[in-house]
Design a protein around this motif. Sequence first.
Motif, PDB file in Angstrom:
ATOM      1  N   PRO A  78      32.223  37.524  35.514  1.00  0.00           N
ATOM      2  CA  PRO A  78      33.149  36.705  34.694  1.00  0.00           C
ATOM      3  C   PRO A  78      32.786  36.707  33.029  1.00  0.00           C
ATOM      4  CG  PRO A  78      31.992  35.797  36.307  1.00  0.00           C
ATOM      5  CD  PRO A  78      31.295  37.058  36.286  1.00  0.00           C
ATOM      6  N   GLU A 118      37.348  41.364  41.227  1.00  0.00           N
ATOM      7  CA  GLU A 118      37.514  40.250  41.870  1.00  0.00           C
ATOM      8  C   GLU A 118      36.958  38.886  41.305  1.00  0.00           C
ATOM      9  OE1 GLU A 118      37.796  39.528  46.552  1.00  0.00           O
ATOM     10  OE2 GLU A 118      38.019  41.780  46.032  1.00  0.00           O
ATOM     11  N   ASN A 119      35.736  38.900  41.152  1.00  0.00           N
ATOM     12  CA  ASN A 119      34.891  37.656  40.546  1.00  0.00           C
ATOM     13  C   ASN A 119      34.966  37.500  39.064  1.00  0.00           C
ATOM     14  OD1 ASN A 119      33.331  39.907  40.318  1.00  0.00           O
ATOM     15  ND2 ASN A 119      31.571  38.666  40.122  1.00  0.00           N
ATOM     16  N   HIS A 145      36.342  36.284  36.698  1.00  0.00           N
ATOM     17  CA  HIS A 145      37.468  35.448  36.051  1.00  0.00           C
ATOM     18  C   HIS A 145      36.838  35.141  34.654  1.00  0.00           C
ATOM     19  CE1 HIS A 145      34.116  32.266  36.176  1.00  0.00           C
ATOM     20  NE2 HIS A 145      33.895  32.791  37.510  1.00  0.00           N
ATOM     21  N   ASN A 197      41.959  39.705  39.798  1.00  0.00           N
ATOM     22  CA  ASN A 197      41.677  38.190  39.644  1.00  0.00           C
ATOM     23  C   ASN A 197      42.938  37.608  38.696  1.00  0.00           C
ATOM     24  OD1 ASN A 197      40.448  35.791  38.046  1.00  0.00           O
ATOM     25  ND2 ASN A 197      38.406  36.467  39.258  1.00  0.00           N
ATOM     26  N   ASP A 198      43.205  36.366  39.126  1.00  0.00           N
ATOM     27  CA  ASP A 198      44.287  35.675  38.417  1.00  0.00           C
ATOM     28  C   ASP A 198      43.862  35.030  36.899  1.00  0.00           C
ATOM     29  OD1 ASP A 198      45.739  36.397  40.255  1.00  0.00           O
ATOM     30  OD2 ASP A 198      45.577  34.619  41.642  1.00  0.00           O
ATOM     31  N   ASP A 199      42.693  34.626  37.011  1.00  0.00           N
ATOM     32  CA  ASP A 199      42.109  33.846  35.914  1.00  0.00           C
ATOM     33  C   ASP A 199      41.732  34.578  34.792  1.00  0.00           C
ATOM     34  OD1 ASP A 199      41.213  32.115  33.999  1.00  0.00           O
ATOM     35  OD2 ASP A 199      39.165  31.973  35.059  1.00  0.00           O
TER      36      ASP A 199
END
Lengths: 250, 379
Positions: free
Chosen positions: B248, B276-277, B279, B308-310
């Motif tokens: 992240p 995926e993680n 963010h 990942n959306d964020d």
Amino acid sequence: MLLEIKDLHAGIEGKEILKGLNLKVNKGEVHAIMGPNGSGKSTLSKVLAGHPSYEVISGEVVYEGKNLLELEPDERARDGVFLAFQYPVEVPGVSNSQFLRLAYNEKMKHLGEEELDPLEFNDYLKEKAKIVEMSPEFFKRSVNEGFSGGEKKRNEILQMAVLEPKLAILDETDSGLDIDALRIVAEGVNKLRSAENGIILVTHYQRLLNYIEPDYVHVLAGGKIVKEGGKELALELEEKGYDWVRAATK
Amino acid sequence: MTQGLEKETIYSSSFQEVLARTADEDARRLRAAAFKYFTENGFPTPRDEEWKYTNSAAISDFGFRISDFGAGDDGSEFLSGFDYRRNGFTALHLAFAGVRVVRIPKDTSLAEPLEFTFKADEDGAIFPHLIVVAERGSKATIVETYESAGTSFTNAGVQIFVEDDASLTHYRVQKESAESYHVGTTEVTLKRGSFYNATNINLGGKLARHDVHLKFTAEGGEAYVDGLYMLSGDQHSDTHSEIDHRVPNCTSHQNYKGVLNDRSRGVFNGKVFVRENAHGTDAQQSNKNLLLSNDARVDTKPQLEIFNDDVKCAHGATVGQLEDEELFYLLSRGLNGALARNLLTYGFAEEIVNKIEIESIKKELDEAVLNRLHTSLEA
Ligand SMILES: Nc1ncnc2c1ncn2[C@@H]1O[C@H](COP(=O)(O)OP(=O)(O)OP(=O)(O)O)[C@@H](O)[C@H]1O
Ligand SMILES: [Mg+2]
């Protein structure tokens, strides 16, 4: 005679904008051109500077005894024609001083006079910048990039000061300038005004003409000069608007 | 594909020398494995997706004299992390790598840049491998320069490790001859709160390929991976970059520009992975190209893969010509057509060159750019 435009018809993308325009400019004269939006003032300016998108349909433009329309835009510039753009163009990555020195030296080469190296030019530029009270910090910045509207206009007149044209066409140089900047830029133009050059001032406002007193005022409407007079014509226009001219010429 | 059997023997006999010179057992095993991979796979061909636009046949067809290899520092602890299985070039590179290990000590700021120049001689092939470890809290600038004489083959590898809170500025200047072959791979590993600022300048080479693989391995990393390719004649330059946001809150910026004249050909393929993680990722990528000739061509492919959306991601690629209004503006000031065009091109390239903070290099590149344009700003 510095410039004579005879029955000029010109347009863009197949649309005729100038429809028989006549104008004479002698050395030492300042001519104001006023007129409604879309009447063809910038078209005239671009045609005189040689913008390739504009086509001349018919008519003649004689500049210092030569057929101006035959010359490439850069040849016109080296021969002393200068257009201060209504919307100056940003040139990223090229510094103002590099650009101005190249332009200056191209002209000097053309005249067979001595070119300036970067150091010499810097001194020359500093002197010229005083005419429009422009800070040397603008020399290093990319040409017009990120300049405010008013700064761009001031930069145009700096270029005029550096290139010392014989015929300067200032297309709405006053628009976008604040009150102080207008005075400074106008005074700059007055300093550059001489018996050896002619100036065409395109403007919408009398305000500019209070500072730079024109010898003649022309009203351009519908692609033609529809009225001409002395500086008092501008005052009259300001009072009565363009409908008055349009009505009078119908 | 049995590409260049004959060359294979040239490489084979030289490889025995390399093995003999390699003292460390692990390093020897690694080189042998890499060489085996190369003999089994050969050089990549355009059928390989990653080499779609770049045909390396000319390199395998040329009988280079293998010089200056296998010597240098040990570095096997790092070499084992170098992914030689990417393709035949990376495998051959590792087999022959002449290793140099440089450490920037913990909490040290180097006032002067560290400069590394690699030069290939006429008909020669070199395999330099540079390992730079910017230890925790350090700050430094490295300059990696490639030169060559005539037809040569450089197959380079660089591994960069920017440890926690360290900051590394990296200039890579490839100014080999226009007849050379150049393949280079840069691997970058960024740790917590680290900062990496790269500028990759590609001027030389008949055929040049540069791959950048950058991965964030802890939070708070920030990377700039910028570059310029400026090509003329029959030059071919291919840049592949891969930015891997696997943790992240890291930021990556990529700004690549291309200037292509004559019949030159450019390729830009930029992949950004946001796992995926990962963010809080901020990833920007831009590739702008200026075509100065109708016969020049560029294939640009920015590729974002986001799981990942964020995240904040933006990418864009353009291929264009000089702006007519800018051109007219310069003409209207008396610059002739050629000078006006060159000045605009110079301005386009300057955004990248201007990033360089070492005055001598910046000046040299300015001149190289102008040279390409047959223009001088001094006149
Ligand atoms: N590319 C184009 N295609 C079609 N029409 C155009 C094009 N460019 C300009 N025109 C038109 O030409 C006319 C004259 O425009 P011009 O810019 O010369 O006006 P102007 O007198 O300078 O106006 P302003 O006072 O608003 O600056 C306008 O009606 C404009 O819309
Ligand atoms: Mg206008």
